[in-house]
Write a protein that holds these residues in place. Sequence first.
Motif, PDB file in Angstrom:
ATOM      1  N   ALA B  16       0.823  -1.211   0.000  1.00  0.00           N
ATOM      2  CA  ALA B  16       0.000   0.000   0.000  1.00  0.00           C
ATOM      3  C   ALA B  16       0.859   1.263   0.000  1.00  0.00           C
ATOM      4  CB  ALA B  16      -0.926  -0.008   1.224  1.00  0.00           C
ATOM      5  N   GLU B  35       9.292   3.942   7.176  1.00  0.00           N
ATOM      6  CA  GLU B  35       9.143   2.491   7.308  1.00  0.00           C
ATOM      7  C   GLU B  35       9.828   2.031   8.598  1.00  0.00           C
ATOM      8  OE1 GLU B  35       7.595  -0.260   6.013  1.00  0.00           O
ATOM      9  OE2 GLU B  35       8.730  -1.260   7.598  1.00  0.00           O
ATOM     10  N   ALA B  36       9.049   1.297   9.393  1.00  0.00           N
ATOM     11  CA  ALA B  36       9.593   0.834  10.679  1.00  0.00           C
ATOM     12  C   ALA B  36      10.711  -0.190  10.477  1.00  0.00           C
ATOM     13  CB  ALA B  36       8.470   0.218  11.513  1.00  0.00           C
ATOM     14  N   VAL B  43       4.393  -7.333   4.879  1.00  0.00           N
ATOM     15  CA  VAL B  43       4.220  -8.754   5.245  1.00  0.00           C
ATOM     16  C   VAL B  43       5.132  -9.668   4.414  1.00  0.00           C
ATOM     17  CG1 VAL B  43       1.823  -8.544   6.018  1.00  0.00           C
ATOM     18  CG2 VAL B  43       2.292  -9.144   3.653  1.00  0.00           C
ATOM     19  N   TRP B  44       5.508  -9.213   3.224  1.00  0.00           N
ATOM     20  CA  TRP B  44       6.312 -10.077   2.351  1.00  0.00           C
ATOM     21  C   TRP B  44       7.791 -10.044   2.726  1.00  0.00           C
ATOM     22  CZ3 TRP B  44       3.022 -13.187   0.522  1.00  0.00           C
ATOM     23  CH2 TRP B  44       1.753 -12.741   0.172  1.00  0.00           C
ATOM     24  N   GLN B  54      -1.991 -16.350  -2.066  1.00  0.00           N
ATOM     25  CA  GLN B  54      -3.034 -17.386  -2.042  1.00  0.00           C
ATOM     26  C   GLN B  54      -3.692 -17.600  -3.403  1.00  0.00           C
ATOM     27  OE1 GLN B  54      -5.642 -18.026   1.144  1.00  0.00           O
ATOM     28  NE2 GLN B  54      -5.168 -16.087   2.114  1.00  0.00           N
ATOM     29  N   TYR B  60      -2.298 -11.326  -8.415  1.00  0.00           N
ATOM     30  CA  TYR B  60      -1.543 -10.582  -7.403  1.00  0.00           C
ATOM     31  C   TYR B  60      -0.321  -9.941  -8.057  1.00  0.00           C
ATOM     32  CZ  TYR B  60      -0.191  -9.174  -2.727  1.00  0.00           C
ATOM     33  OH  TYR B  60       0.101  -8.414  -1.607  1.00  0.00           O
ATOM     34  N   VAL B 103       6.951   5.406  12.984  1.00  0.00           N
ATOM     35  CA  VAL B 103       6.211   6.580  13.442  1.00  0.00           C
ATOM     36  C   VAL B 103       5.682   6.256  14.825  1.00  0.00           C
ATOM     37  CG1 VAL B 103       4.143   7.964  13.050  1.00  0.00           C
ATOM     38  CG2 VAL B 103       5.623   7.359  11.136  1.00  0.00           C
ATOM     39  N   ILE B 390      -9.012  -9.701  -2.581  1.00  0.00           N
ATOM     40  CA  ILE B 390      -8.258 -10.873  -3.019  1.00  0.00           C
ATOM     41  C   ILE B 390      -7.121 -10.444  -3.935  1.00  0.00           C
ATOM     42  CG2 ILE B 390      -8.520 -12.995  -4.403  1.00  0.00           C
ATOM     43  CD1 ILE B 390     -11.453 -12.927  -3.150  1.00  0.00           C
ATOM     44  N   SER B 392      -5.139  -7.363  -3.645  1.00  0.00           N
ATOM     45  CA  SER B 392      -4.781  -6.105  -2.962  1.00  0.00           C
ATOM     46  C   SER B 392      -3.911  -5.206  -3.829  1.00  0.00           C
ATOM     47  CB  SER B 392      -4.008  -6.365  -1.693  1.00  0.00           C
ATOM     48  OG  SER B 392      -4.556  -7.389  -0.974  1.00  0.00           O
TER      49      SER B 392
HETATM   50  C1  LIG Z   1       0.777 -15.540   3.563  1.00  0.00           C
HETATM   51  C2  LIG Z   1      -0.024 -14.402   3.031  1.00  0.00           C
HETATM   52  C3  LIG Z   1      -0.738 -14.559   1.859  1.00  0.00           C
HETATM   53  C4  LIG Z   1      -1.461 -13.481   1.332  1.00  0.00           C
HETATM   54  N1  LIG Z   1      -2.120 -13.670   0.152  1.00  0.00           N
HETATM   55  C5  LIG Z   1      -2.815 -12.632  -0.366  1.00  0.00           C
HETATM   56  C6  LIG Z   1      -3.495 -12.791  -1.619  1.00  0.00           C
HETATM   57  O1  LIG Z   1      -3.467 -13.836  -2.240  1.00  0.00           O
HETATM   58  N2  LIG Z   1      -4.193 -11.747  -2.101  1.00  0.00           N
HETATM   59  C7  LIG Z   1      -4.238 -10.563  -1.413  1.00  0.00           C
HETATM   60  O2  LIG Z   1      -4.861  -9.626  -1.895  1.00  0.00           O
HETATM   61  N3  LIG Z   1      -3.618 -10.393  -0.244  1.00  0.00           N
HETATM   62  C8  LIG Z   1      -2.908 -11.391   0.297  1.00  0.00           C
HETATM   63  N4  LIG Z   1      -2.267 -11.219   1.496  1.00  0.00           N
HETATM   64  C9  LIG Z   1      -2.499  -9.969   2.253  1.00  0.00           C
HETATM   65  C10 LIG Z   1      -1.339  -8.988   2.209  1.00  0.00           C
HETATM   66  O3  LIG Z   1      -1.165  -8.628   3.534  1.00  0.00           O
HETATM   67  C11 LIG Z   1      -1.686  -7.774   1.369  1.00  0.00           C
HETATM   68  O4  LIG Z   1      -1.871  -8.202   0.054  1.00  0.00           O
HETATM   69  C12 LIG Z   1      -0.618  -6.680   1.329  1.00  0.00           C
HETATM   70  O5  LIG Z   1       0.678  -7.198   1.194  1.00  0.00           O
HETATM   71  C13 LIG Z   1      -0.698  -5.752   2.530  1.00  0.00           C
HETATM   72  O6  LIG Z   1       0.141  -4.658   2.285  1.00  0.00           O
HETATM   73  P1  LIG Z   1       0.116  -3.367   3.200  1.00  0.00           P
HETATM   74  O7  LIG Z   1       1.112  -2.432   2.646  1.00  0.00           O
HETATM   75  O8  LIG Z   1      -1.264  -2.865   3.351  1.00  0.00           O
HETATM   76  O9  LIG Z   1       0.516  -3.861   4.658  1.00  0.00           O
HETATM   77  P2  LIG Z   1       1.854  -4.520   5.200  1.00  0.00           P
HETATM   78  O10 LIG Z   1       2.410  -5.456   4.230  1.00  0.00           O
HETATM   79  O11 LIG Z   1       1.538  -5.011   6.570  1.00  0.00           O
HETATM   80  O12 LIG Z   1       2.880  -3.303   5.321  1.00  0.00           O
HETATM   81  C14 LIG Z   1       2.772  -2.329   6.301  1.00  0.00           C
HETATM   82  C15 LIG Z   1       4.127  -1.695   6.491  1.00  0.00           C
HETATM   83  O13 LIG Z   1       3.981  -0.623   7.415  1.00  0.00           O
HETATM   84  C16 LIG Z   1       5.066  -0.648   8.322  1.00  0.00           C
HETATM   85  N5  LIG Z   1       4.634  -0.008   9.556  1.00  0.00           N
HETATM   86  C17 LIG Z   1       3.660  -0.423  10.416  1.00  0.00           C
HETATM   87  N6  LIG Z   1       3.543   0.448  11.433  1.00  0.00           N
HETATM   88  C18 LIG Z   1       4.429   1.426  11.202  1.00  0.00           C
HETATM   89  C19 LIG Z   1       4.781   2.616  11.899  1.00  0.00           C
HETATM   90  N7  LIG Z   1       4.163   2.967  13.031  1.00  0.00           N
HETATM   91  N8  LIG Z   1       5.750   3.401  11.388  1.00  0.00           N
HETATM   92  C20 LIG Z   1       6.378   3.074  10.229  1.00  0.00           C
HETATM   93  N9  LIG Z   1       6.090   1.951   9.533  1.00  0.00           N
HETATM   94  C21 LIG Z   1       5.134   1.147  10.012  1.00  0.00           C
HETATM   95  C22 LIG Z   1       5.381  -2.117   8.497  1.00  0.00           C
HETATM   96  O14 LIG Z   1       6.705  -2.295   8.941  1.00  0.00           O
HETATM   97  C23 LIG Z   1       5.153  -2.642   7.085  1.00  0.00           C
HETATM   98  O15 LIG Z   1       6.323  -2.595   6.316  1.00  0.00           O
HETATM   99  C24 LIG Z   1      -1.512 -12.252   2.022  1.00  0.00           C
HETATM  100  C25 LIG Z   1      -0.794 -12.092   3.211  1.00  0.00           C
HETATM  101  C26 LIG Z   1      -0.045 -13.149   3.706  1.00  0.00           C
HETATM  102  C27 LIG Z   1       0.723 -12.937   4.971  1.00  0.00           C
END
Ligand SMILES: Cc1cc2nc3c(=O)[nH]c(=O)nc-3n(C[C@H](O)[C@H](O)[C@H](O)COP(=O)(O)OP(=O)(O)OC[C@H]3O[C@@H](n4cnc5c(N)ncnc54)[C@H](O)[C@@H]3O)c2cc1C
Lengths: 76, 493
Positions: B16, B35-36, B43-44, B54, B60, B103, B390, B392
């Motif tokens: 995101a 970024e923390a 998550v990756w 998945q 994806y 943060v 599904i 994201s």
């Molecule tokens: C095994 C697995 C399979 C998945 N399969 C799918 C799939 O098939 N399809 C799908 O759509 N999604 C899937 N997902 C969901 C996946 O989480 C999302 O697709 C997406 O990667 C989420 O990204 P994000 O950036 O929102 O959050 P995150 O990946 O959680 O990233 C958030 C980031 O913010 C940082 N952060 C948090 N708090 C702070 C702070 N206070 N200060 C600074 N930095 C901070 C964290 O360190 C992290 O780097 C899957 C997840 C997993 C674990």
Amino acid sequence: MNDALLAGAVFGFVLGVLHATALWRAALRFPGATPATRLRYVAWTIALWTLFGSYVLWLWAPACVAYAWVVWRRRA
Amino acid sequence: MTPSPQSIAIIGAGVAGLVTAKTLVARGYDCTVFEAGTRVGGVWAAGYPGFGVQVQRELYEFPDWPLPADVPDFTPGELVQRHLEDYARHFAVWPRIVFATPVRELRADPAGGWLLTTEHDGERASRHFDFVVACTGLYSNRPHRPSFAGEAEFRGEILHLAELGDRERLRGRRVAIVGFGKSASDAALEAAAVARATTIVFRAPHWPVPARLLGILPFKWAMLNRLTSSLLPPHYRPSALERALHSIGKPLVWLWWRIVEGLLVAQFGLGSRDGTRPDLVPKQPIEREAFSEAVMLPRPAFYRALRSGLVEPLQTEIATLTPTGAVFANGATREFDTLLLATGWETDYGWIARDLRETLHFDDDGLYLYRQMLSPDVPGLAFVGYASTITSTLTYNLQARWLADLLDDRHRLPAAAAMREDVDAQRAWKRRTMPFSRGRAARLLLHMLHYHDSLLEDIGVTPLRKRGWYAPFKEVFAPYEPRDYREVAADRE
Ligand SMILES: Cc1cc2nc3c(=O)[nH]c(=O)nc-3n(C[C@H](O)[C@H](O)[C@H](O)COP(=O)(O)OP(=O)(O)OC[C@H]3O[C@@H](n4cnc5c(N)ncnc54)[C@H](O)[C@@H]3O)c2cc1C
């Protein structure tokens, strides 16, 4: 059998016209949808509904019975 | 709203954060990404053994940055992470990222805008930003750890999946796994490969989604098209056709889902066959259960392992831990050495100042936002990634585009009262149609097409993305994929 198919097709055609009208009006809201694109959508929509109308109608009838039975059992 | 802010803070460099930064940087905004961690990817960047996407690879990926051709389906986590690093470099996001800088606090600046307090090497610093985008993910790195009676007496080891590291740690041990989601099913297979005995403990089974329905039809054809989308319990802003389908056509819709359930029971062998094997048929109808916490695409080997007894399924919950195992609520007892918690992760918004959190109004089931992004009561703060779908990579891309257009004043928000009304309608709808979970507010899953449509409609782009002669046919039956939105993500439409 033929009458049932025909009735289903007519039923589908009517629904298709309604659906196509809604799509035509929705497409007018966005730039880029040319009249040719809109016509294609209308033609396909009516064609698909007419084609599948019989299935929709003749599945809907037994589904009504099954659904009513399940709801009745749940309430009883 | 703050049209054309001078400075934007993006918190988080997961999918995101990266896509938001890419979109806003391309529009000329001055963005800083905090970024923390020490890597991009969220998550990756850290995962449990055997973790991966998945869904099929084409679902994806970014609409305007496809995965390399040699990447397999169900992309392994480390390949996704590498792809995200390439993405950050290619789109000039990398230089904007400040790593290892969590943060710690976000509060309103009395002079307008926001004050962001960050920490780096133990030192805290505060900086002003005009606009903030929270991209910290639905799941923090804080594992959700339920507590159990008798925990202090248990002589074995209690581990959250996040702490497992290598499955070798389970070699020769008796392992009990708690949970029945995707991560629990992955963990069960990993454990079964090396452990002496593996038991999976769960309150209720969930409907599994196969990679291919009946081994033939890829699941995306059955789940991600407009036809299926319209057969779900209706969206809170249903079309006329959907309204008709769910009133006069309701028996047909009902029959459809019962047929789907029947196919899944047959394909996965969920039934008990007169008590000769465990009954794994979920009690909730699939059209409701599809929105639960633990919707999953299990590896095919998972249900085989349950049926064969390689992994013992135990549908109950832990009543109390004993020194050598547990007594369960159904009276059963088991001995084990490791209790492995596959109970998910918590969402962490502790860095948002308390008064601000109160204004945002977090409910038990999450944070309800206008278009999953904005609070009508807190202008200048947006959330990207607070939407569980599904695909994201696509959803967050569309969110970022919607946000960029808003900041550029290319589309306008409705009045605050209208936004509140929309949020209320969305909340009521989710509570009526989706089972409770801590993240229900973010839940969209199979309703993602409705959501994507509304974002595109807002920015004046047609939601009908299929092209060519057969486009109207594809609109109904063909799955929607990130590539259908290439022009939108690349800002060409
Ligand atoms: C095994 C697995 C399979 C998945 N399969 C799918 C799939 O098939 N399809 C799908 O759509 N999604 C899937 N997902 C969901 C996946 O989480 C999302 O697709 C997406 O990667 C989420 O990204 P994000 O950036 O929102 O959050 P995150 O990946 O959680 O990233 C958030 C980031 O913010 C940082 N952060 C948090 N708090 C702070 C702070 N206070 N200060 C600074 N930095 C901070 C964290 O360190 C992290 O780097 C899957 C997840 C997993 C674990």
